[in-house]
Scaffold this motif. Sequence first.
Motif, PDB file in Angstrom:
ATOM      1  N   GLY A 176       0.806  -1.224   0.000  1.00 27.56           N
ATOM      2  CA  GLY A 176       0.000   0.000   0.000  1.00 27.56           C
ATOM      3  C   GLY A 176       0.836   1.270   0.000  1.00 27.56           C
ATOM      4  O   GLY A 176       1.878   1.351   0.658  1.00 27.56           O
ATOM      5  N   GLU A 177       0.400   2.263  -0.751  1.00 35.09           N
ATOM      6  CA  GLU A 177       1.040   3.573  -0.768  1.00 35.09           C
ATOM      7  C   GLU A 177       0.229   4.532   0.095  1.00 35.09           C
ATOM      8  O   GLU A 177      -0.999   4.526   0.064  1.00 35.09           O
ATOM      9  CB  GLU A 177       1.121   4.113  -2.198  1.00 35.09           C
ATOM     10  N   LEU A 178       0.929   5.357   0.864  1.00 35.23           N
ATOM     11  CA  LEU A 178       0.271   6.289   1.768  1.00 35.23           C
ATOM     12  C   LEU A 178       0.455   7.716   1.255  1.00 35.23           C
ATOM     13  O   LEU A 178       1.583   8.149   1.027  1.00 35.23           O
ATOM     14  CB  LEU A 178       0.883   6.155   3.172  1.00 35.23           C
ATOM     15  N   LYS A 182      -4.033  13.252   0.539  1.00 33.07           N
ATOM     16  CA  LYS A 182      -5.330  12.791   0.018  1.00 33.07           C
ATOM     17  C   LYS A 182      -6.233  12.253   1.130  1.00 33.07           C
ATOM     18  O   LYS A 182      -7.381  11.891   0.869  1.00 33.07           O
ATOM     19  CB  LYS A 182      -5.111  11.698  -1.030  1.00 33.07           C
ATOM     20  N   GLY A 183      -5.701  12.195   2.334  1.00 31.96           N
ATOM     21  CA  GLY A 183      -6.484  11.652   3.445  1.00 31.96           C
ATOM     22  C   GLY A 183      -6.234  10.158   3.622  1.00 31.96           C
ATOM     23  O   GLY A 183      -5.631   9.502   2.769  1.00 31.96           O
ATOM     24  N   ILE A 184      -6.713   9.645   4.738  1.00 30.53           N
ATOM     25  CA  ILE A 184      -6.461   8.258   5.124  1.00 30.53           C
ATOM     26  C   ILE A 184      -7.753   7.450   5.061  1.00 30.53           C
ATOM     27  O   ILE A 184      -8.792   7.877   5.580  1.00 30.53           O
ATOM     28  CB  ILE A 184      -5.903   8.194   6.571  1.00 30.53           C
ATOM     29  N   LEU A 230      -7.701  -2.126   1.654  1.00 28.34           N
ATOM     30  CA  LEU A 230      -8.918  -1.310   1.746  1.00 28.34           C
ATOM     31  C   LEU A 230      -8.719  -0.113   2.678  1.00 28.34           C
ATOM     32  O   LEU A 230      -9.365   0.922   2.527  1.00 28.34           O
ATOM     33  CB  LEU A 230     -10.091  -2.154   2.253  1.00 28.34           C
ATOM     34  N   GLY A 231      -7.849  -0.275   3.665  1.00 30.24           N
ATOM     35  CA  GLY A 231      -7.591   0.816   4.593  1.00 30.24           C
ATOM     36  C   GLY A 231      -6.512   0.409   5.578  1.00 30.24           C
ATOM     37  O   GLY A 231      -6.123  -0.760   5.654  1.00 30.24           O
ATOM     38  N   ILE A 232      -6.016   1.397   6.325  1.00 26.45           N
ATOM     39  CA  ILE A 232      -5.073   1.085   7.401  1.00 26.45           C
ATOM     40  C   ILE A 232      -5.869   0.961   8.692  1.00 26.45           C
ATOM     41  O   ILE A 232      -7.008   1.425   8.782  1.00 26.45           O
ATOM     42  CB  ILE A 232      -3.963   2.145   7.524  1.00 26.45           C
ATOM     43  N   ASP A 251       6.331   7.595   8.577  1.00 24.17           N
ATOM     44  CA  ASP A 251       5.304   7.601   7.525  1.00 24.17           C
ATOM     45  C   ASP A 251       4.375   8.806   7.672  1.00 24.17           C
ATOM     46  O   ASP A 251       3.422   8.957   6.911  1.00 24.17           O
ATOM     47  CB  ASP A 251       4.474   6.314   7.590  1.00 24.17           C
ATOM     48  N   GLY A 252       4.648   9.625   8.695  1.00 26.43           N
ATOM     49  CA  GLY A 252       3.837  10.817   8.910  1.00 26.43           C
ATOM     50  C   GLY A 252       2.629  10.591   9.794  1.00 26.43           C
ATOM     51  O   GLY A 252       1.784  11.485   9.927  1.00 26.43           O
ATOM     52  N   LEU A 253       2.525   9.422  10.405  1.00 25.66           N
ATOM     53  CA  LEU A 253       1.358   9.120  11.241  1.00 25.66           C
ATOM     54  C   LEU A 253       1.656   9.378  12.721  1.00 25.66           C
ATOM     55  O   LEU A 253       2.741   9.044  13.205  1.00 25.66           O
ATOM     56  CB  LEU A 253       0.924   7.672  11.050  1.00 25.66           C
TER      57      LEU A 253
END
Length: 304
Positions: A176-178, A182-184, A230-232, A251-253
């Motif tokens: 997956g690319e983050l 663009k939002g999560i 589908l999502g994190i 990762d910026g989270l």
Amino acid sequence: MGNIVNFQTDLLRTFVSVIDLGAYTKAGEALGRTQPAISLQIRRLEELVGAPIIRQVGRTLLLTGEGEMLLSYAREMLRLNDQAASYFNRSKIAGVLRVGLPNDYAVSFLQGVITEYTREHQGISLEIHCGWSAEILDRLRADELDLAVAMVNNERAQYLSRSWIERPIWAAADSGELDLAKGIALAAHPEGCAYRARMIQALDAAQIRWRVAYTGSGIGGLQNAVVNGLGISALTRYTMLPGMRALDDSDGLPPLAEIRVGLFYKHPRLSDAGIRLVNHIIARLDEAGVSGDPVRRPIELDRQ
């Protein structure tokens, strides 16, 4: 050398029974003693401690600071006493054990620990009930469960034996690319889940836009949603699967707030089989490095 104080297990058992069952009369019924006899034993324990351990406010029993400390020691001393008694008794361990596990914790790890125990004791029938932590604890209070693992909330810690800290991990698909701009997209349990709340709180505080792309109450569905991109989601180390990677501040989270998880049971109501299962779970938690100290906070009990 000063006088050594010996805390007799019958006094400790009475104390734990009063706390777990919420009343002197109920403790007396469970232990086959009168209410005056129970009161006398509590007073004897207070003499040994040298301070009050329970005080009554209206119809409510409250633990004092010394009582909170004593309760922590008493549970551990009774657990070891009963473990020794069941070992030397050599009686056949049998019966039905009803265990509550939360939807939003490492169910696979705990189920493995518990089923491992039942494989070693063929006379035990296991019933595992999964649900939200609040629902599980309600069932324990209603005597519909023998023991439970649940999130520890900050208001009450009745029946809590052990607790430990879990820090949830941001989990994403390997491929997956983050793109934070663009939002999560999130994969989450329904509203009411502690992990869902922590994800939203962390992202809102970091001013990162998010949307819930997958909702499901089962851990398996959530894991599949993450692996399939589908999502994190927020998972524990025990529920990370091949095909997932852990995300962090690089990762910026933002980090996720920790969660306190507890092992709960009513000691006076637990069978030999239940006591042995508690010891087995605690041993496995210690081995896994996740076991901690009991939470010591005021416990309010309805005296009925």
